[in-house]
Design an enzyme around this catalytic site. Structure first.
Site, PDB file in Angstrom:
ATOM      1  CD  GLU A   1       9.850  -5.952   6.601  1.00 46.22           C
ATOM      2  OE1 GLU A   1       9.622  -4.700   5.975  1.00 46.22           O
ATOM      3  OE2 GLU A   1       9.739  -5.904   7.824  1.00 46.22           O
ATOM      4  CE  LYS A  29      -3.124   2.448   3.121  1.00 50.17           C
ATOM      5  NZ  LYS A  29      -4.094   2.717   4.344  1.00 50.17           N
ATOM      6  N   GLY A  44      -4.324  -1.746   5.626  1.00 51.26           N
ATOM      7  CA  GLY A  44      -3.807  -2.943   5.457  1.00 51.26           C
ATOM      8  C   GLY A  44      -4.298  -4.122   5.714  1.00 51.26           C
ATOM      9  NE  ARG A  45      -5.414  -2.954  11.957  1.00 49.05           N
ATOM     10  CZ  ARG A  45      -4.755  -1.631  11.928  1.00 49.05           C
ATOM     11  NH1 ARG A  45      -3.565  -1.883  11.043  1.00 49.05           N
ATOM     12  NH2 ARG A  45      -5.171  -0.980  12.675  1.00 49.05           N
ATOM     13  CD  GLU A  62      -0.771  -3.647  12.301  1.00 48.86           C
ATOM     14  OE1 GLU A  62      -1.329  -3.559  11.095  1.00 48.86           O
ATOM     15  OE2 GLU A  62       0.474  -3.856  12.139  1.00 48.86           O
ATOM     16  CE  LYS A  75       6.641  -0.580   9.694  1.00 48.63           C
ATOM     17  NZ  LYS A  75       5.813   0.175   8.972  1.00 48.63           N
ATOM     18  CG  HIS A 111      -3.134 -34.839  19.510  1.00 53.29           C
ATOM     19  ND1 HIS A 111      -3.261 -36.254  20.252  1.00 53.29           N
ATOM     20  CD2 HIS A 111      -4.396 -34.682  18.763  1.00 53.29           C
ATOM     21  CE1 HIS A 111      -4.434 -36.491  19.689  1.00 53.29           C
ATOM     22  NE2 HIS A 111      -5.190 -35.881  18.893  1.00 53.29           N
TER      23      HIS A 111
END
Ligand SMILES: O=P(O)(O)OC[C@H]1O[C@H](O)[C@H](O)[C@@H](O)[C@@H]1O
Length: 545
Positions: free
Chosen positions: A227, A221, A278-279, A366, A512, A397
């Site tokens: 990254e 965005k 974003g999310r 977030e 950041k 388990h």
């Protein structure tokens, strides 16, 4: 408890139109009820009548909550809380495109929040001007996407797609793609690169059968995420080394006007907008091109349809007992604020939802991992819980021991489906695998709620471990869209109840900034320049073995 003031930070002026949390009559009432909450472990506390009554359905999903520590009086008080905190007014403001992503009188994003407009492309569209403008823009992107899909289907040039993105530009879309493998297009595969760890890209590139038939979709965005930009460079370099021209393989999804908005560099560019967080972007172009490539455009449209129908349930259904997202949000607030539970396990009994909880971690934590309200005041009540979980039965388990007998109570949300996606099932000893899966889901829910007391303390189960179950017929594109939207609105409603801004993420900035300072040190080291060991950063870098 969260402090009301923080050292070194100023507490802010009042003036909120919203009563403070503790002054809300419903909060006072709920605190009273919470002194003696519904005892699920009592004899006959969970009856067929209770199971039948405590359920709600919408868009092919059913929520069963008879195994939560609530009675009708609790639900009534929670409904009052929703009213007092004006959750419908706030949801309408969001869907109409008012600027709600802000902190009053402080520097903040100051944006609209319009992910619902991305799927408001069917009938009965929201006519509020900002919402209409946003859905018109998305309709143009969708028609571009449809044409592109037709072209790809006709030309058959590409079989594989690598999506490069991180956070919201990876988690939601990836969770949806993995959830619908039973609907995958023949001879199409999607791969994901997100981590800046070079081994992530290396492993993916190693597994690509034919690079000449591979598309790379770079998704960011902001167009500036370290990254993603690094991985794009790395993958471009790989194409060049293999004698392929990246311009014939790379496409992008980005915000209009971002540094990545450079159509000359890409085969095609798709756009998202600053009012899509974003999310919350899985049903925008962030999810669209990859999902339409891998699953087909029609299936992508069905995801949008399911999400849109759940949007309608969230805004139009004013009865909390019938509004799935609001009911789920209120049950969560009951467990968090009144019963005092810090975490929430989301446990899908569906292997297809293997990354769904990971998406919910970003969506919920977030959004609601916030310590100030919309006026900038530090809150004195708990906000978003810690979200975690794994698909069942695998989790059984592993960590369920703690859920049953540990000293912390972990509320659980189970998700399950009557039918499998592939329909490849076998009757073994009189039952199918799907029935074995669902028997386990139902058994866990009941065991947690009612418990089991024996004279041997080692075999005692206290019960009263609250949980609810979300059920669907089958995990198809429509149902998945509805499930996604259910959680998006659950999170938004909880933010509205807590009166926090669920749509920014300032908490990720400090790390950041420091990472960039560390990069400066690495650069110096690479150039052979000396780094003084007199500051913490250099000292830490020098600790790397
Ligand atoms: O899509 P991008 O701009 O590359 O952002 C990717 C992600 O990065 C950030 O760190 C945010 O915390 C996330 O909310 C966002 O989804």
């Amino acid at each position: 408890a969260v402090p009301t003031t923080m050292p070194g930070l100023m507490r802010l002026k009042g003036g909120s139109s919203m009563p403070t949390w503790s002054d809300n009559p419903a909060v006072i009432k709920l605190r009273e009820i919470a002194k003696n909450p519904y005892d699920l472990s009592a004899k006959d506390a969970i009856s067929p009548a209770r199971i039948n009554m405590m359920q709600a359905s919408a868009c092919g999903l059913k929520l069963l909550y008879g195994t939560e520590r609530v009675d009708e009086a609790t639900i009534d008080a929670l409904a009052n809380l929703a009213k007092e905190r004006d959750v419908f007014g706030k949801m309408k403001a969001m869907m109409d495109g008012e600027v709600i992503n802000k902190i009053e009188s402080y520097e903040s994003e100051n944006r609209k929040v319009l992910h619902t407009a991305m799927r408001d492309v069917f009938d009965k569209r929201n006519e509020a001007p900002a919402a209409k403008e946003a859905s018109d823009l998305e309709m143009a992107e969708l028609s571009k996407l449809k044409d592109w899909c037709n072209k790809l289907d006709k030309e058959k040039t590409f079989t594989d797609l690598v999506l490069i993105g991180i956070g919201g530009s990876d988690l939601g879309p990836r969770a949806l793609y993995l959830a619908l493998q039973g609907y995958k297009k023949d001879n199409r595969r999607v791969h994901f690169v997100s981590n800046v760890d070079p081994d992530d890209a290396a492993m993916v590139l190693k597994g690509i059968p034919d690079l000449s038939k591979t598309l790379v979709l770079v998704c960011s965005k902001s167009g500036g995420t370290l990254e993603t930009l690094t991985n794009e460079q790395l993958v471009r370099d790989f194409f060049v080394k293999k004698g392929l021209d990246p311009k014939k393989h790379f496409a992008c999804v980005t915000g209009k006007g971002s540094p990545m908005d450079n159509p000359a560099e890409y085969l095609i560019s798709f756009y998202m907008f600053d009012y899509i967080g974003g999310r919350y972007s899985a049903t925008s172009m962030v999810g669209g091109p990859m999902l339409a490539f891998g699953l087909g455009y029609q299936n992508y449209e069905m995801i949008l349809k399911g999400a849109h129908d759940m949007d309608r349930n969230a805004i139009s259904e004013k009865d909390v007992r019938k509004n799935l997202p609001l009911l789920l949000a209120l049950l969560g607030v009951w467990n968090r604020n009144f019963l005092g539970h810090q975490t929430l396990a989301v446990l899908p009994y569906s292997q297809a939802l293997v990354r769904f909880t990971a998406h919910l971690q970003q969506l919920d934590m977030e959004s609601n991992g916030k310590h100030i309200d919309r006026e900038g005041r530090f809150v004195d009540y708990a906000t978003g819980p810690i979200i975690w979980g794994e698909p069942g039965t695998n989790g059984q388990h592993s960590f369920y021991q703690l859920i049953h007998q540990g000293t912390d109570v972990v509320p659980c949300e189970f998700v399950g489906f009557t039918n499998s996606q592939f329909g490849m099932d076998l009757d073994v000893k009189g039952t199918t695998s799907q029935q074995k899966l669902n028997s386990n889901l139902l058994a866990q829910s009941l065991a947690m709620a009612q418990g089991h007391i024996t004279s041997n303390p080692n075999k005692c189960f206290d019960g009263n471990r609250p949980n609810c179950i979300i059920l669907g017929k089958k995990l198809d594109p429509y149902t998945l869209g509805a499930l996604l939207s259910l959680y998006e609105h659950k999170v938004a409603f909880q933010g509205f109840l807590w009166d926090i801004n669920s749509f920014d993420q300032e908490g990720v900035q400090l790390g950041k900034v420091l990472a960039n300072q560390f990069l400066d040190i690495y650069q110096k080291v690479n150039k052979g320049e000396s780094v003084p060991a007199t500051d913490n950063l250099s000292a830490l870098v020098q600790q790397m073995p």
